[in-house]
Design a protein around this motif. Structure first.
Motif, PDB file in Angstrom:
ATOM      1  N   ALA A 151       8.869  11.005  -1.021  1.00 57.15           N
ATOM      2  CA  ALA A 151       8.494  10.366   0.237  1.00 57.15           C
ATOM      3  C   ALA A 151       8.149  11.456   1.247  1.00 57.15           C
ATOM      4  N   VAL A 152       7.062  11.267   1.984  1.00 60.09           N
ATOM      5  CA  VAL A 152       6.581  12.259   2.942  1.00 60.09           C
ATOM      6  C   VAL A 152       6.464  11.631   4.317  1.00 60.09           C
ATOM      7  N   SER A 153       7.057  12.282   5.305  1.00 61.68           N
ATOM      8  CA  SER A 153       6.890  11.887   6.707  1.00 61.68           C
ATOM      9  C   SER A 153       6.194  13.025   7.438  1.00 61.68           C
ATOM     10  N   VAL A 154       5.107  12.701   8.128  1.00 56.32           N
ATOM     11  CA  VAL A 154       4.307  13.713   8.805  1.00 56.32           C
ATOM     12  C   VAL A 154       4.478  13.539  10.316  1.00 56.32           C
ATOM     13  N   PHE A 155       5.181  14.477  10.932  1.00 57.73           N
ATOM     14  CA  PHE A 155       5.347  14.460  12.375  1.00 57.73           C
ATOM     15  C   PHE A 155       4.235  15.293  13.006  1.00 57.73           C
ATOM     16  N   PRO A 156       3.650  14.837  14.119  1.00 57.83           N
ATOM     17  CA  PRO A 156       2.414  15.446  14.634  1.00 57.83           C
ATOM     18  C   PRO A 156       2.554  16.903  15.054  1.00 57.83           C
ATOM     19  N   ASP A 157       3.730  17.312  15.496  1.00 53.82           N
ATOM     20  CA  ASP A 157       3.907  18.684  15.943  1.00 53.82           C
ATOM     21  C   ASP A 157       4.589  19.559  14.903  1.00 53.82           C
ATOM     22  N   GLU A 158       4.529  19.136  13.637  1.00 56.73           N
ATOM     23  CA  GLU A 158       4.957  20.003  12.543  1.00 56.73           C
ATOM     24  C   GLU A 158       4.022  21.215  12.489  1.00 56.73           C
ATOM     25  N   LEU A 159       4.406  22.242  11.744  1.00 56.11           N
ATOM     26  CA  LEU A 159       3.573  23.442  11.655  1.00 56.11           C
ATOM     27  C   LEU A 159       2.149  23.098  11.244  1.00 56.11           C
ATOM     28  N   TYR A 160       2.013  22.147  10.335  1.00 58.24           N
ATOM     29  CA  TYR A 160       0.706  21.607   9.977  1.00 58.24           C
ATOM     30  C   TYR A 160       0.909  20.152   9.561  1.00 58.24           C
ATOM     31  N   PRO A 161      -0.037  19.275   9.882  1.00 59.83           N
ATOM     32  CA  PRO A 161       0.081  17.868   9.466  1.00 59.83           C
ATOM     33  C   PRO A 161      -0.437  17.704   8.039  1.00 59.83           C
ATOM     34  N   ALA A 162       0.442  17.431   7.106  1.00 61.84           N
ATOM     35  CA  ALA A 162       0.063  17.342   5.695  1.00 61.84           C
ATOM     36  C   ALA A 162      -0.884  16.165   5.460  1.00 61.84           C
ATOM     37  N   PRO A 163      -2.093  16.407   4.999  1.00 53.57           N
ATOM     38  CA  PRO A 163      -3.032  15.302   4.742  1.00 53.57           C
ATOM     39  C   PRO A 163      -2.580  14.464   3.542  1.00 53.57           C
ATOM     40  N   ARG A 164      -2.862  13.191   3.590  1.00 58.69           N
ATOM     41  CA  ARG A 164      -2.511  12.320   2.470  1.00 58.69           C
ATOM     42  C   ARG A 164      -3.185  12.792   1.177  1.00 58.69           C
ATOM     43  N   TRP A 166      -3.936  15.754   0.109  1.00 62.19           N
ATOM     44  CA  TRP A 166      -3.207  16.858  -0.508  1.00 62.19           C
ATOM     45  C   TRP A 166      -1.839  16.394  -1.004  1.00 62.19           C
ATOM     46  N   ALA A 167      -1.199  15.493  -0.250  1.00 61.86           N
ATOM     47  CA  ALA A 167       0.117  14.991  -0.656  1.00 61.86           C
ATOM     48  C   ALA A 167       0.027  14.238  -1.979  1.00 61.86           C
ATOM     49  N   GLU A 168      -1.021  13.464  -2.160  1.00 61.72           N
ATOM     50  CA  GLU A 168      -1.176  12.694  -3.395  1.00 61.72           C
ATOM     51  C   GLU A 168      -1.379  13.598  -4.603  1.00 61.72           C
ATOM     52  N   LYS A 169      -2.057  14.730  -4.401  1.00 67.08           N
ATOM     53  CA  LYS A 169      -2.263  15.680  -5.494  1.00 67.08           C
ATOM     54  C   LYS A 169      -0.992  16.494  -5.779  1.00 67.08           C
ATOM     55  N   ALA A 170      -0.294  16.894  -4.710  1.00 65.78           N
ATOM     56  CA  ALA A 170       0.899  17.724  -4.881  1.00 65.78           C
ATOM     57  C   ALA A 170       2.061  16.930  -5.449  1.00 65.78           C
ATOM     58  N   TYR A 171       2.130  15.660  -5.069  1.00 70.16           N
ATOM     59  CA  TYR A 171       3.232  14.797  -5.491  1.00 70.16           C
ATOM     60  C   TYR A 171       2.652  13.593  -6.235  1.00 70.16           C
ATOM     61  N   PRO A 172       2.458  13.690  -7.543  1.00 72.64           N
ATOM     62  CA  PRO A 172       1.823  12.590  -8.290  1.00 72.64           C
ATOM     63  C   PRO A 172       2.595  11.281  -8.239  1.00 72.64           C
ATOM     64  N   LYS A 173       3.891  11.336  -7.906  1.00 71.23           N
ATOM     65  CA  LYS A 173       4.673  10.113  -7.742  1.00 71.23           C
ATOM     66  C   LYS A 173       5.014   9.913  -6.268  1.00 71.23           C
ATOM     67  N   LEU A 174       3.993   9.917  -5.432  1.00 70.70           N
ATOM     68  CA  LEU A 174       4.174   9.710  -3.989  1.00 70.70           C
ATOM     69  C   LEU A 174       4.504   8.244  -3.734  1.00 70.70           C
ATOM     70  N   ILE A 175       5.706   7.986  -3.219  1.00 64.91           N
ATOM     71  CA  ILE A 175       6.151   6.605  -3.020  1.00 64.91           C
ATOM     72  C   ILE A 175       6.125   6.181  -1.557  1.00 64.91           C
ATOM     73  N   HIS A 176       5.935   7.150  -0.653  1.00 65.67           N
ATOM     74  CA  HIS A 176       5.912   6.830   0.779  1.00 65.67           C
ATOM     75  C   HIS A 176       5.180   7.952   1.491  1.00 65.67           C
ATOM     76  N   TYR A 177       4.258   7.577   2.373  1.00 63.69           N
ATOM     77  CA  TYR A 177       3.552   8.553   3.214  1.00 63.69           C
ATOM     78  C   TYR A 177       3.333   7.899   4.557  1.00 63.69           C
ATOM     79  N   ASN A 178       3.782   8.564   5.620  1.00 63.73           N
ATOM     80  CA  ASN A 178       3.627   7.976   6.947  1.00 63.73           C
ATOM     81  C   ASN A 178       3.403   9.071   7.971  1.00 63.73           C
ATOM     82  N   LYS A 179       2.421   8.846   8.848  1.00 66.15           N
ATOM     83  CA  LYS A 179       2.151   9.767   9.949  1.00 66.15           C
ATOM     84  C   LYS A 179       2.759   9.170  11.207  1.00 66.15           C
ATOM     85  N   LEU A 180       3.637   9.928  11.846  1.00 65.42           N
ATOM     86  CA  LEU A 180       4.352   9.457  13.029  1.00 65.42           C
ATOM     87  C   LEU A 180       3.617   9.849  14.303  1.00 65.42           C
ATOM     88  N   GLY A 181       3.953   9.175  15.371  1.00 64.04           N
ATOM     89  CA  GLY A 181       3.267   9.427  16.634  1.00 64.04           C
ATOM     90  C   GLY A 181       3.902  10.500  17.486  1.00 64.04           C
TER      91      GLY A 181
END
Length: 406
Positions: A350-363, A365-380
């Protein structure tokens, strides 16, 4: 520091787990105050922004509060109210908080902090995860929570020999969870905790059924290499990927001087072991976005973190004299496992992307890096220290991220 070390025998493992409490002597706190007040201050920076580093006005404000109004006993009492333990793993004492939920079928979760950090960063999320019904959740959202101090950090032992890199920590955490009797568990991490958690997943212990990260290791090798070199963004990137590339490039080129210092010559940092103000300034200068968030509270504003939050984290490092033992983790990892790159995780993520992280992980790239991606969410809202800064949002993400694994 006084500790209670009465031993308990774990019948199911034969391993020793010792309850832990701490009370630092008043003389340590008095000496801290003396050193703050006797700081030899440098000249003011020659620019009007933070481009030269942590600004003098910020540090003067921090020092005044730290020496006059800050109360360590407050957080010490909170820590001692939590069930804390010490156990030896692979020859080293490991300190951890372990809070079991009253709800049946709670999902065991191990959460790993980062640098410049400690268990202080995770304290706000413990009760909402363990007692979800008191915080707008349901019984089936409950977790048993384990929060260890990494080797060389806080109340864990300080390695006296090299070899305690993130991969060894990952293996130790798996052993810890099994020692606690968990046959199924999940793991979470940000910063160094994200690296450790990814490497736990790479170990693929059958007991570890999934992970959650708020600093996703998704950067493709060629992208990582180009960003590190300072090259222009490669062609063919989507708009989302280009933003991530530019942010990552800024981190490598201007944002992590401390990482190079600790990765190459950590033992040279005697100044942050000897000066509390030196330590605080070094900790504040983690990354530009976190610096903006942290320093605004010393200018009379409140956003995410308080002055006490920040000084709790610095003070625990000062009192345990772990500035350099914590810094050596960068040296241990130099040229080995990387930070933001793909590690080869195959289990559910599961991936949570907070906007002021060092870099916002794109979906993508996340799908390729984690073939069993069960959750992806970009927070405000939120940044690098998400559990510390935005605990309510963070807890919701943990619940959502692991829901399908229960």
């Amino acid at each position: 520091m006084e500790t209670e070390t009465k031993s308990l025998k774990k019948a199911e493992t034969g391993e020793m787990i010792r309850p832990f409490q701490m009370t630092f002597p008043q003389s340590d706190l008095d000496e801290l105050k003396r050193r703050i007040l006797s700081t030899r201050w440098p000249d003011m920076e020659t620019v009007s922004d933070a481009s030269q580093g942590v600004q003098l006005a910020t540090m003067l404000s921090l020092a005044e509060y730290w020496a006059t109004l800050y109360d360590w006993r407050r957080i010490e009492t909170k820590l001692n109210a939590l069930p804390q333990f010490i156990t030896e793993i692979d020859g080293l004492d490991i300190h951890f908080i372990h809070v079991r939920s009253k709800h049946k079928n709670a999902l065991p979760l191990i959460v790993t902090h980062g640098w410049p950090g400690s268990i202080i960063e995770q304290m706000k999320i413990i009760d909402p995860l363990v007692n979800p019904t008191a915080y707008g959740g349901k019984e089936e959202d409950a977790f048993d929570v384990v929060i260890p101090s990494m080797p060389g950090y806080g109340f864990s032992g300080k390695p006296t020999r090299s070899g305690w890199g993130p991969d060894r920590i990952a293996r130790a955490w798996i052993q810890l969870m099994k020692r606690l009797g968990y046959s199924k568990f999940v793991a979470q991490g940000g910063d160094w905790g994200a690296v450790v958690t990814d490497l736990m997943a790479v170990e693929a212990a059958p007991e570890l059924i999934g992970i959650h990260t708020n600093m996703a290791g998704v950067i493709p090798a060629e992208i990582d290499k180009a960003a590190f070199s300072g090259a222009p963004a490669p062609s063919g990137l989507s708009a989302e990927e280009k933003v991530a590339y530019e942010r990552l490039q800024f981190v490598y080129q201007k944002g992590i001087a401390y990482g190079f210092q600790m990765g190459l010559r950590p033992q040279t940092l005697y100044g942050i072991a000897d000066s509390p103000i030196g330590l605080a300034a070094y900790f504040l200068d983690h990354d530009a976005r976190s610096y903006d968030l942290i320093t605004r509270v010393f200018n009379g504003k409140s956003e995410g973190l308080t002055r006490d939050d920040i000084l709790d984290n610095v003070t625990i490092t000062w009192l345990t004299n772990t500035a350099l033992s914590g810094a050596r983790l960068y040296w241990e990892n130099w040229g080995k496992f990387g930070y933001f790159n793909v590690k080869g995780v195959k289990i559910p993520v599961a991936v949570s992307v907070f906007p002021d992280e060092l870099y916002p992980a794109p979906r993508s790239w996340a799908e390729k890096a984690y073939p069993k991606l069960i959750h992806y969410n970009k927070l405000g809202k939120g940044g690098h220290f998400a559990a510390w800064e935005q605990p309510e949002t963070f807890v919701k993400e943990i619940r959502a991220g692991f829901k399908s694994l229960r």
